[in-house]
Design an enzyme around this catalytic site. Structure first.
Site, short mmCIF file in Angstrom:
data_model
loop_
_atom_site.label_atom_id
_atom_site.label_comp_id
_atom_site.label_asym_id
_atom_site.label_seq_id
_atom_site.Cartn_x
_atom_site.Cartn_y
_atom_site.Cartn_z
N GLY B 80 0.80 -1.22 0.00
CA GLY B 80 0.00 0.00 0.00
C GLY B 80 0.83 1.26 0.00
NE ARG B 144 -2.67 -3.91 -1.44
CZ ARG B 144 -2.32 -3.36 -0.29
NH1 ARG B 144 -1.62 -4.03 0.60
NH2 ARG B 144 -2.68 -2.11 0.00
CG ASP B 175 3.62 -10.08 5.18
OD1 ASP B 175 4.12 -10.55 6.23
OD2 ASP B 175 2.42 -10.19 4.88
CE LYS B 201 4.66 0.06 2.42
NZ LYS B 201 3.79 -0.65 1.51
CB THR B 202 3.42 0.02 7.32
OG1 THR B 202 3.10 0.47 8.63
CG2 THR B 202 4.49 -1.01 7.39
CG ASP B 204 -1.57 0.12 8.76
OD1 ASP B 204 -2.15 1.15 8.37
OD2 ASP B 204 -1.90 -1.03 8.42
#
Lengths: 552, 552
Positions: B80, B144, B175, B201-202, B204
């Protein structure tokens, strides 16, 4: 004292720019124009506004900073929040203090109700300074009570007299300014020495005309929405898998959707005024949207951005008819309908509508049918504002695309995300434009008070130029009035400014929309900047720039 | 060339700050730590990563700017979107050029798929310069696809060899970095001279640990959401008539909700990790929310802000059970269910669930029951991400309040507005923190490549201090691994960082939430600023500040 953010701390120090006319304070030199009239229904308007009708347009030039006798003034925020309201009050406060340091400003609480009930607070340096350049209306609150009856006027008079208030500033939209004008007339006709001045506010952008070139808050709100639409566009163009259907605040006019379209260049923008003018059906709108989706899919772009104005359904003739029929039908059979469950109500309505409306009703998604029959306001009417138009259109476009796929006219993927942006922008901290404009409107209102005016709207014009070239003055509200039918009676109102289909902003949009539809031409405006270079911070809306003959 | 906004133009010129170690370019002086291990399951991890396991932690100091032989490098965006991805690539590009002006950088298109399919583009000055400090992943796209199979690894090898690429940088979440590590091991174990470096990276915020103190994009995304929540809070506090229920992106961890709570101080914030730890039922969550609404109503504040993490329902034990039962039930009776209409499916499910789950199911609003039984993914499973948790809770709290009113325990008004913020922030232009951090991560990845490392994650630490004091280096990914059960098999994975209930950010929240609930203590962070004073532009998240022992 509440904790404030780093940005609030830094922004509090911003000194809004003022027109040159107000540079020496609110004691200005006044240039009077000739007598004025009304935009239409002149005789009727004149009959209603015997003492205030025909006042001249005023333009201000710098004064010599003369002081006047101390007096008390009241201020009211009326209607929905718009960025910059606090700056109008701060400008008014500073303007009044420039006339006489002993002038006092009272804020009536929770809107016009505060005036009627006599609930107010004196605004001092501490309160004003804590709210300079901030968003929201929380300094004194707002409300939607309409000032219309003689009873209210008398209560207002009594409460003003109690606090020795001799002038009122009403900050509001078209209706609130109309009511300010009625109140001004009432006071003047009855020799009550209380002046009334209006300030033009609506984030919807529908209070504007030759004299009022922008209503405050519109710029900031559109920038917040455009920031978000741009971010979503960048996401769509990165992920390449969603169509985002975005509904935007703007019930009776599509100015916000149009301005955001000019800022971001999305693939689809529906303009309610065009729908009404062309008498487009819901099916035609869906067909248009599906055709853009299909054209992009043919170029392997199964993603996009569609903007939808909040008020759209009320501009679609067939839906207007359907809603009117539903209102009558469910009211006429209230007792029977009461006993039905949700699904029975839908079946009942479907069976009783006229053939034409039944067809329209059948074309709607089940969830919308359900809502139209079940979510009703206390008067039994359909709650148009609750209709999730963005979801309705996404679903209907999906259905249309399935049919096109079956016919071999479409072979893409169509996944959607829906959004509604309204509350996100109404209380944003004002952009430089709105901070300056609002402060100027308030300061200028003090000048109008100092000049002894009543029934005037504070007017600051030429705002596409640097503030030093802005023109400050006053416009008699009566000259913006015409008569309109409201609730079965003719009433004087300020004509709502809808998107003009022969106006430059709309024409620019139309000239570009086909390219924007097919290509991916998104512009990413980013968040409002308060501290950067002037070309980033001191922006004017694309709408106003085009209206004034500029290029974007 | 697309039209760009005034802000983009001005922001393109921003030169991201770098750690002192990288000031002379990516040819750094390397300080090696001792051999490392894994966070758990050491033997199993070691067995899987024979050649890369145990590598030392590296810390960089400034080098002398030595040049190395020219080489080609590939870069991939995985998963994402998160603000700052383009800056990682720009930093990598500049870092590589600092090693040798003839180094070339290729971007694999649309994520890991591009590596497997050999779809790539050479990144040159024009492309890089057009994307500096911008949001989005549109420079090369993302995807993805998981890199997991030997077939994919061989395809990757072949495609790299074709373009003479001897190093890969994979920008992704937990992941993707795990897979980067597996790929590094595969290449090294098979003597294939291609290095693999990961970048964290995220948005979240769930990829962090002792060595990786932040994953990029989290700061910017939280600032966008906090801007909007603050604006809505100001609106709520001005209008005083709505409770806003706001769902925030963050499926498996509540870091975003917690950070936004620390920034804005809303009345209610639900933290999924707390719900799971306390085994709270949906009813208990609803009761808590209703109690806050009632307490505020008792103080005449019939408005508020509630934050809800996107993944909440999956953390409520009873809902997890219900969903599992529904999945089994509807799968086992697929043929019969197929023939039912929407309402029949709900009735069928209600009749077949265990007594406990039937009770939970019955407590849910009709719309949610409908969705759980009807909106299913291609595998027949409930689509948890589509559940409108914010609407569900708003409706259930409303029902609870009605009961409380009937009992005489509540006498307020309760009107709600719901929002979901996710796409609004994923592609925002990076804040200074993310612009600097991302650029440094990319530049640092070039240093790791120059140092001949593989299986390392680019690590930039001490970011609560000015960039000149940031610590740059590399962390062997193996040391972050443990074994977890995934799809019926033990797999090496980077442990997801959930909100720690004994961590400083959560504790600060808990220490304040009662006051924030009852009082109106909203802070209005406003939009991200790029040009202002450092205390406004160079902010660090409240989460990181508290984690590092700072005060907020």
């Amino acid at each position: 004292m509440n904790k404030i953010s780093a940005l609030q701390k830094a922004r509090a120090a911003y000194a809004p720019k003022l027109p040159a006319a107000l540079a020496n304070g609110a004691a200005v030199t006044i240039n009077e124009g000739g007598a004025t009239t009304a935009v239409a229904d002149v005789e009727k308007v004149q009959a209603l506004f015997k003492t205030t009708f025909g006042s001249p347009v005023l333009t201000f030039a710098p004064g010599k900073g003369e002081k006047s006798a101390a007096r008390n003034v009241g201020v009211i925020l009326s209607g929905g929040q718009a960025p910059g309201g606090h700056n109008v009050i701060a400008g008014l406060y500073d303007g009044l203090k420039s006339l006489n340091a002993d002038n006092r400003l009272y804020g009536f609480l929770k809107g016009p109700d505060g005036l009627v009930k006599g609930e107010m607070v004196e605004l001092d340096d501490a309160i004003i300074d804590a709210h300079r350049n901030t968003g929201g209306f929380d300094m004194i609150g707002s409300g939607r009570t309409k000032l219309e009856t003689e009873e209210q006027f008398e209560a207002a008079r009594a409460n003003c007299e109690k606090a020795a208030i001799s002038a009122l500033v009403i900050i509001g939209g078209d209706d609130s300014n109309t009511n300010a004008c009625v109140l001004a007339e009432y006071f003047k006709a009855n020799n009550i020495p209380i002046q009334v001045i209006g300030c033009p506010k609506t984030i919807d952008g529908d209070l504007k005309n030759e004299w009022i070139e922008a209503s405050f808050g519109f710029d900031t709100a559109c920038r917040v929405y455009s920031e978000l639409i741009g971010n979503i566009g960048r996401d769509a163009n990165s992920a390449k898998k969603y169509w985002h259907f975005i509904k935007l605040m703007g019930r009776s006019a599509s100015h916000i959707a149009l301005e955001c379209a000019l800022q971001v260049q999305p693939n689809i923008t529906i303009i309610s005024e065009e729908v009404a003018a062309k008498k487009q059906t819901l099916g035609e709108i869906v067909d248009y949207m599906a055709s853009v989706v299909a054209a992009r899919a043919a170029n392997k772009m199964n993603f996009g951005i569609a903007l939808i104005p909040e008020g759209l359904v009320e501009f679609i003739p067939e839906i207007k008819v359907l809603i009117a029929e539903l209102n009558d039908l469910l009211a006429a059979n209230a007792d029977a309908v009461e006993k039905m469950d949700k699904n029975e109500k839908v079946a009942f309505a479907a069976g009783k509508l006229s053939a034409e409306s039944a067809k329209v009703f059948a074309s709607l998604p089940a969830g919308i049918q359900m809502q139209l029959c079940n979510d009703r306001d206390p008067h039994g009417n359909v709650q148009v504002s609750l209709i999730e138009t963005e979801k309705m259109l996404a679903e209907m476009v999906g259905t249309k695309l399935k049919a096109m796929k079956a016919e071999g006219n479409y072979s893409g993927k169509f996944s959607t995300q829906t959004h509604f942006f309204g509350y996100e922008g109404r209380c944003a901290a004002p952009s430089n434009y709105d901070a300056d404009y609002c402060y100027s409107l308030g300061f200028n209102a003090a000048a109008l008070i100092g000049a002894g005016c009543t029934g005037y709207m504070s007017s600051v014009r030429n705002t596409i130029k640097p503030a030093s070239e802005w023109i400050a003055g006053g416009i008699p509200i009566t000259m913006m009035l015409n008569m309109e039918r409201r609730h079965g009676a003719d009433k004087p109102v300020i004509r709502k400014a809808l998107v003009e289909l022969d106006g430059a902003p709309y024409k620019h949009f139309v000239a570009n929309r086909e390219a924007w539809a097919i290509e991916t031409s998104y512009v990413y405006p980013g968040p409002i900047q308060y501290f950067g270079p002037s070309e980033v911070c001191d922006l004017v809306t694309k709408t106003l720039t085009l209206e004034k003959g500029g290029n974007i």
